[in-house]
Design a protein around this motif. Structure first.
Motif, PDB file in Angstrom:
ATOM      1  N   TYR A 322      67.275  48.151   7.493  1.00 11.42           N
ATOM      2  CA  TYR A 322      67.291  48.290   6.081  1.00 11.42           C
ATOM      3  C   TYR A 322      68.527  48.926   5.677  1.00 11.42           C
ATOM      4  O   TYR A 322      69.157  49.829   6.786  1.00 11.42           O
ATOM      5  N   THR A 324      71.187  50.896   2.216  1.00 15.41           N
ATOM      6  CA  THR A 324      71.439  51.435   1.062  1.00 15.41           C
ATOM      7  C   THR A 324      72.870  51.514   0.704  1.00 15.41           C
ATOM      8  O   THR A 324      73.650  51.214   1.650  1.00 15.41           O
ATOM      9  N   GLU A 333      61.338  51.207   2.458  1.00 17.93           N
ATOM     10  CA  GLU A 333      61.166  50.968   0.977  1.00 17.93           C
ATOM     11  C   GLU A 333      62.619  50.449   0.584  1.00 17.93           C
ATOM     12  O   GLU A 333      62.874  50.037  -0.442  1.00 17.93           O
ATOM     13  N   SER A 334      63.707  50.622   1.651  1.00 22.56           N
ATOM     14  CA  SER A 334      65.131  50.191   1.158  1.00 22.56           C
ATOM     15  C   SER A 334      65.126  48.695   1.159  1.00 22.56           C
ATOM     16  O   SER A 334      64.180  48.047   1.701  1.00 22.56           O
ATOM     17  N   THR A 335      66.412  48.290   0.973  1.00 15.67           N
ATOM     18  CA  THR A 335      66.693  46.638   1.029  1.00 15.67           C
ATOM     19  C   THR A 335      66.775  46.166   2.370  1.00 15.67           C
ATOM     20  O   THR A 335      67.573  46.867   3.212  1.00 15.67           O
ATOM     21  N   ARG A 336      65.856  45.462   2.808  1.00 12.16           N
ATOM     22  CA  ARG A 336      66.256  45.019   4.208  1.00 12.16           C
ATOM     23  C   ARG A 336      67.186  43.923   4.400  1.00 12.16           C
ATOM     24  O   ARG A 336      67.390  42.883   3.701  1.00 12.16           O
ATOM     25  N   TYR A 337      67.868  43.966   5.423  1.00 11.49           N
ATOM     26  CA  TYR A 337      68.963  43.184   5.946  1.00 11.49           C
ATOM     27  C   TYR A 337      68.517  41.749   6.258  1.00 11.49           C
ATOM     28  O   TYR A 337      67.646  41.526   7.450  1.00 11.49           O
ATOM     29  N   THR A 338      68.669  40.649   5.657  1.00 11.04           N
ATOM     30  CA  THR A 338      68.270  39.332   6.211  1.00 11.04           C
ATOM     31  C   THR A 338      69.582  38.669   6.436  1.00 11.04           C
ATOM     32  O   THR A 338      68.946  37.166   6.846  1.00 11.04           O
ATOM     33  N   ILE A 341      76.024  40.023   3.752  1.00 12.72           N
ATOM     34  CA  ILE A 341      75.913  40.689   2.375  1.00 12.72           C
ATOM     35  C   ILE A 341      77.379  40.454   1.967  1.00 12.72           C
ATOM     36  O   ILE A 341      78.186  41.089   2.386  1.00 12.72           O
ATOM     37  N   TYR A 350      77.897  51.832   2.488  1.00  9.89           N
ATOM     38  CA  TYR A 350      76.527  51.166   3.033  1.00  9.89           C
ATOM     39  C   TYR A 350      76.178  52.111   4.320  1.00  9.89           C
ATOM     40  O   TYR A 350      76.821  52.528   5.037  1.00  9.89           O
TER      41      TYR A 350
END
Length: 471
Positions: A322, A324, A333-338, A341, A350
């Motif tokens: 994840y 920020t 609850e942060s953005t998950r790395y998929t 970016i 970051y």
């Protein structure tokens, strides 16, 4: 033989009337035998007198009178001795008869002479009566006399005796606990139940006990965060400490799991039930050493960039990373790395971290970037280009994005991106409803960073980008 009191027939050998409880005296039966004996003796004497009258001499008459007097005196004393023996025997028999004692006790209970009934019940037990119902009857007599001590001691004696069956045991505990509760003696109830090894009894009255709190984890060494739960057997409050001090009603109140992170802990807890009874204190010690995930391997180094760049991480498929963009530590609850970016324009910070399923946050990798493109075409200029192209194609009817019956469309800058060998500003199309809420339509547009030509951006099923002219 019939009862002299009520007239009912009495069974042979019985010492009392089973209907009215009247004692049956044995003496009259013996007296009848004695009378018959005396009658036989007198008849014999009369015969001798008749025989003596046949003699003519005065000497014989004098001897005959003396003989009769001797017989009469002897018979009298014999009768007295027999009667005394009968009476003594009857009394002895009654004193040693369980049946007699029980009958007399029942008669006294009927007359509400409870003290005398107690004496008879005790005597019956001394004579070997093992019927446990006698014990209950004895307890009832104490209760009727308001002798609380005698009542409770009798029930305790029966419980401790170990001769009660399950039903009788439950009955004895019920009566005893009811008596304790009547005078709010819950401490004695707690002690009574703690010493009871009958699970049915303990389960029935568990709400009256103050059992020590139960811990969700055994004490020891762990390599994970422990959500330690404390529980009690009934209504009340659990108080605990985490510094080794003794807990009391001024300590922390347990309301939710206690999360134990890295470190050593000594947890002490006590339970106080709704009646104010305090349990024993339970102490548990825990040592937590969590294996923290290593920091993610972010291959895109920090620095200044002049062309669109993708931020990439070298990671395993199962890693849950994840991030920020404001320098704070990531959470689940942060953005998950998929995937890679796109680096945003300007300055950015970051923070990346692996977060395991149990919530353990690994070490953080932080990167700082500064992206500035070498072009005079700004994002604002590129956005105007997009709106002009949408007006040209009739997608919208004005710069406010109004599209007639289709509502309103707006275009939002996302990031710079290299497609093929050229660099573009990427814009997402959003549809705005009557309530003012916007949602992406799935259409993207790319404006060339250096010649400001607008294209349609295409993304295939594999995530690859391409551009196409807008017709």
């Amino acid at each position: 033989m019939n009862c002299p009191k009520c007239g009912n027939e009495i069974e042979e050998g019985s010492l009392y009337c089973t209907v009215c409880g009247e004692d049956i005296h044995i003496v009259p039966d013996f007296e009848s035998e004695v009378e018959q004996s005396m009658q036989d003796t007198l008849d014999h004497i009369a015969e001798e007198l008749q025989d003596s009258q046949k003699a003519d001499t005065p000497e014989k008459k004098q001897k005959s009178k003396k003989s009769i007097m001797g017989w009469v005196i002897g018979i009298f004393f014999l009768v007295i001795i027999v009667l005394a023996g009968v009476i003594v025997g009857a009394i002895y028999h009654m004193e040693h008869s369980v049946e007699y004692q029980m009958a007399r006790a029942a008669e006294c209970v009927g007359k509400q002479d409870y003290q005398q009934a107690v004496n008879y019940y005790i005597r019956a037990q001394e004579l070997g009566n093992t019927d446990q119902e006698v014990g209950f009857a004895l307890a009832d007599c104490y209760y009727a006399m308001d002798n609380v001590g005698g009542y409770e001691n009798q029930l305790l004696t029966m419980i401790d005796g170990g001769q009660l069956n399950q039903n009788q045991l439950e009955r004895a505990y019920a009566q005893l606990i009811q008596s304790y509760r009547a005078r709010n003696d819950y401490q004695t109830i707690d002690s009574l139940l703690n010493s009871c090894d009958n699970e049915v009894i303990r389960s029935t009255y568990q709400n009256l006990q103050a059992k020590a709190p139960e811990f969700g984890f055994e004490e020891g060494y762990y390599q994970e965060i422990l959500p330690l739960k404390l529980s009690s057997n009934t209504a009340g409050s659990i108080y605990y400490t985490m510094d080794g001090s003794e807990p009391d009603e001024n300590s922390l109140v347990y309301t939710a799991p206690i999360f134990l992170d890295n470190g050593e802990y000594t947890i002490k807890a006590v339970f106080v039930n709704q009646y104010g009874l305090v349990s024993d204190v339970v102490t548990k010690r825990y040592q937590i050493e969590i294996q923290i995930p290593i920091a993610p391997d972010v291959t895109t180094a920090s620095g200044e960039y002049s062309s669109p760049t993708m931020i990439k991480i070298n990671c395993e498929e199962e890693d849950m990373i994840y991030y920020t963009m404001d320098g704070t530590t990531p959470t689940d609850e942060s953005t998950r790395y998929t995937g890679p970016i796109p680096m945003p324009l300007g300055d950015s910070i970051y923070s990346f971290a692996i977060i395991e399923e149990d919530g353990i946050v690994g070490e953080v990798t932080q990167r700082t970037y500064s992206l500035r493109l070498n072009t005079d075409i700004t994002v604002d200029i590129a956005m105007i280009t997009v709106y002009n192209e949408m007006l040209r194609t009739g997608r919208i009817l004005g710069y406010d994005g109004y599209a007639g019956e289709n509502g309103i469309y707006q275009y939002q800058f996302q990031y710079p991106l290299t497609v093929g060998e050229d660099d573009y500003y990427i814009f997402a199309e959003l549809h705005v409803d009557e309530a003012g809420s916007s949602i992406r339509t799935g259409s993207y547009y790319a404006v060339h960073v250096y010649n400001c030509v607008c294209y349609k951006l295409l993304i295939d099923e594999y995530g690859s980008y391409s551009i196409a002219e807008i017709l």
